[in-house]
Scaffold this motif. Structure first.
Motif, PDB file in Angstrom:
ATOM      1  N   LEU A   5      90.750 -51.584  57.362  1.00 39.68           N
ATOM      2  CA  LEU A   5      89.069 -50.671  58.110  1.00 39.68           C
ATOM      3  C   LEU A   5      88.212 -51.536  56.889  1.00 39.68           C
ATOM      4  CD1 LEU A   5      87.859 -48.006  58.855  1.00 39.68           C
ATOM      5  CD2 LEU A   5      89.093 -47.095  56.647  1.00 39.68           C
ATOM      6  N   VAL A   7      84.882 -50.924  56.080  1.00 39.09           N
ATOM      7  CA  VAL A   7      83.490 -49.675  55.730  1.00 39.09           C
ATOM      8  C   VAL A   7      82.196 -50.585  55.093  1.00 39.09           C
ATOM      9  CG1 VAL A   7      82.652 -47.130  54.922  1.00 39.09           C
ATOM     10  CG2 VAL A   7      85.242 -48.126  54.974  1.00 39.09           C
ATOM     11  N   CYS A  17      83.903 -41.616  51.775  1.00 34.60           N
ATOM     12  CA  CYS A  17      84.871 -42.062  53.321  1.00 34.60           C
ATOM     13  C   CYS A  17      85.287 -42.960  52.881  1.00 34.60           C
ATOM     14  CB  CYS A  17      84.230 -43.041  54.410  1.00 34.60           C
ATOM     15  SG  CYS A  17      83.089 -41.522  54.986  1.00 34.60           S
ATOM     16  N   ARG A 200      89.819 -52.046  62.759  1.00 35.78           N
ATOM     17  CA  ARG A 200      88.979 -50.593  62.669  1.00 35.78           C
ATOM     18  C   ARG A 200      87.749 -51.106  61.767  1.00 35.78           C
ATOM     19  NH1 ARG A 200      92.186 -45.343  63.555  1.00 35.78           N
ATOM     20  NH2 ARG A 200      93.778 -45.520  61.583  1.00 35.78           N
ATOM     21  N   LEU A 202      84.446 -49.121  60.036  1.00 30.19           N
ATOM     22  CA  LEU A 202      83.420 -48.099  60.272  1.00 30.19           C
ATOM     23  C   LEU A 202      81.988 -47.835  59.489  1.00 30.19           C
ATOM     24  CD1 LEU A 202      83.296 -44.141  59.918  1.00 30.19           C
ATOM     25  CD2 LEU A 202      84.436 -44.865  57.201  1.00 30.19           C
ATOM     26  N   CYS A 204      79.331 -46.853  57.642  1.00 34.03           N
ATOM     27  CA  CYS A 204      77.996 -46.322  57.576  1.00 34.03           C
ATOM     28  C   CYS A 204      76.305 -47.023  56.608  1.00 34.03           C
ATOM     29  CB  CYS A 204      78.662 -45.380  56.282  1.00 34.03           C
ATOM     30  SG  CYS A 204      80.750 -44.904  56.432  1.00 34.03           S
ATOM     31  N   LEU A 328      83.868 -47.153  64.653  1.00 32.18           N
ATOM     32  CA  LEU A 328      83.858 -45.813  64.275  1.00 32.18           C
ATOM     33  C   LEU A 328      82.175 -45.447  63.720  1.00 32.18           C
ATOM     34  CD1 LEU A 328      87.357 -44.366  62.027  1.00 32.18           C
ATOM     35  CD2 LEU A 328      86.513 -44.221  65.420  1.00 32.18           C
ATOM     36  N   VAL A 348      86.569 -38.452  59.162  1.00 35.11           N
ATOM     37  CA  VAL A 348      86.812 -39.435  58.907  1.00 35.11           C
ATOM     38  C   VAL A 348      88.377 -39.421  58.979  1.00 35.11           C
ATOM     39  CG1 VAL A 348      86.776 -41.999  58.359  1.00 35.11           C
ATOM     40  CG2 VAL A 348      84.739 -40.227  58.962  1.00 35.11           C
ATOM     41  N   LEU A 352      91.148 -41.509  62.017  1.00 33.35           N
ATOM     42  CA  LEU A 352      92.175 -41.928  61.377  1.00 33.35           C
ATOM     43  C   LEU A 352      93.583 -41.865  61.206  1.00 33.35           C
ATOM     44  CD1 LEU A 352      89.758 -43.542  57.998  1.00 33.35           C
ATOM     45  CD2 LEU A 352      90.048 -44.731  59.974  1.00 33.35           C
TER      46      LEU A 352
END
Ligand code: GLY
Length: 372
Positions: A5, A7, A17, A200, A202, A204, A328, A348, A352
């Motif tokens: 992941l 971010v 997150c 993935r 995310l 933000c 995401l 979130v 996940l």
């Protein structure tokens, strides 16, 4: 090697997150050239669902009320995880009016809240001055909203960075240019330092989110806000205990207490990616703040700054999947990023773990309404 992941963005939403995801056992890398900066650094730090409420935004009010209720436990858990305070202030808020038009507007807000079963206390100018002796004679009436809280945003960002790092999140100081996919699945990111593979991603990245993937285009726009930081000086009236929000001849201004001073905010304009502080913005904020809290004229002007709120088309945040599998977003929090950080991270984490996005904040609601 592909990271589980990534971010993108280390403002309040990305950090919260990242902390939560790393604590839940995910392998997390956070990309940001300047963690804890941008709009989250500039912010006043109000946690104010009621005094930010507008008729027609009842879903946002409900979300905000759930978030403010979650804040004390969130702050305690964060403080313990970070080994430093999260900066929560629980003294509450008063919202005050000067002229008769301003009083009528606050009466309208109180009536609206009463219809929703959220009655607030209406106070005279004298009653308000008993609570906050620094309020000036131009304050004619207002509302007491003890449940609207505040947080020292800079303490919060510091605590979040420490908590995320302690939980195992890794920070990389690269600037993300684009999220990459193979047509159906996210594959990684292009940064100013090369490409990174990810299962993935995310996003933000606040107001900058929309430019990172075609699926995000038009979902977020920058809404500029200028904010001032004032320092108390010996001999000046002390700052208020509570957050003071005011309407001054129709213009909103707020003063959020900080150790040793006040944060004054905020202007609101839609002028693109412009973070220059204007003379007019500073003048308006100081003039209006002085009408409400005359003692601020004796304070030191320590800092002027502008941040870009990430505005969404319906003022609700975007939390969930969008575009290719594995992409995401958690953005679009507009004026409520600090407030909504805990509930955003909960949503979130649920995503996940294979859960689905709650409908009111699912970003696909906007794409669906474009098609109808
Ligand atoms: N939440 C206050 C502001 O955006 O100015």
């Amino acid at each position: 090697m592909s990271i589980e992941l990534i971010v993108v963005g280390a403002g309040v939403i990305g950090l919260t997150c990242a902390w939560r995801a790393a604590s839940a056992g995910h392998d997390v890398v956070v990309l940001d050239p300047a963690p804890g900066s941008g709009a989250s650094w500039v912010a006043g730090g109000m946690l104010a669902p009621v005094t930010e409420a507008w008729p027609g935004e009842e879903t946002l009010l409900e979300l905000g009320l759930a978030a403010v209720a979650a804040w004390p436990a969130f702050a305690e858990e964060l403080g313990a995880a970070a080994g430093r305070p999260a900066g929560l202030r629980t003294e509450g808020t008063v919202v005050v009016a000067t002229g008769s038009g301003d009083r009528a507007e606050l009466d309208g807000l109180a009536d609206h809240l009463a219809r929703l079963g959220r009655a607030v206390d209406r106070l005279s100018g004298r009653e308000l001055r008993r609570l906050e002796p620094g309020l000036g004679p131009d304050v004619r009436g207002g509302l007491s909203v003890p449940g609207d809280l505040a947080v020292d945003n800079r303490q919060l960002l510091d605590a979040l960075q420490h908590a995320a790092a302690r939980a195992g999140a890794r920070f990389v100081g690269a600037t993300v240019r684009a999220v990459l996919d193979d047509g159906s699945q996210v594959t990684g990111l292009r940064t100013d330092e090369g490409e990174l593979g990810a299962e993935r991603v995310l996003v933000c990245a606040g107001a900058h989110s929309a430019g990172l993937h075609p699926a995000l285009a038009g979902l977020v726009r920058p809404v500029k806000g200028e904010v001032l930081r004032l320092g108390h000086r010996a001999g000046a009236l002390p700052p208020p205990t509570r957050t003071v929000r005011a309407l001054v001849d129709g213009r909103p201004v707020y003063a959020v207490p900080r150790d040793g001073g006040l944060v004054l905010g905020a202007t609101q304009y839609e002028t693109g990616f412009d973070t220059e502080v204007t003379v007019g913005g500073v003048r308006d904020l100081l003039r209006d703040a002085e009408r409400v809290l005359p003692g601020v004229a004796e304070y030191a002007l320590l800092e002027t700054a502008a941040g870009l709120r990430p505005g969404s088309p319906d003022n609700l945040p975007l939390i969930g999947p969008v575009g290719p599998d594995g992409l995401l977003v958690a953005t679009g929090h507009h004026r409520n990023g600090m407030l909504l950080a805990p509930v955003t991270a909960d949503a979130v984490l649920d995503l996940l773990a294979g859960g689905s996005a709650p409908a009111p904040t699912d970003p696909r609601r906007l794409r669906r309404s474009e098609c109808t």
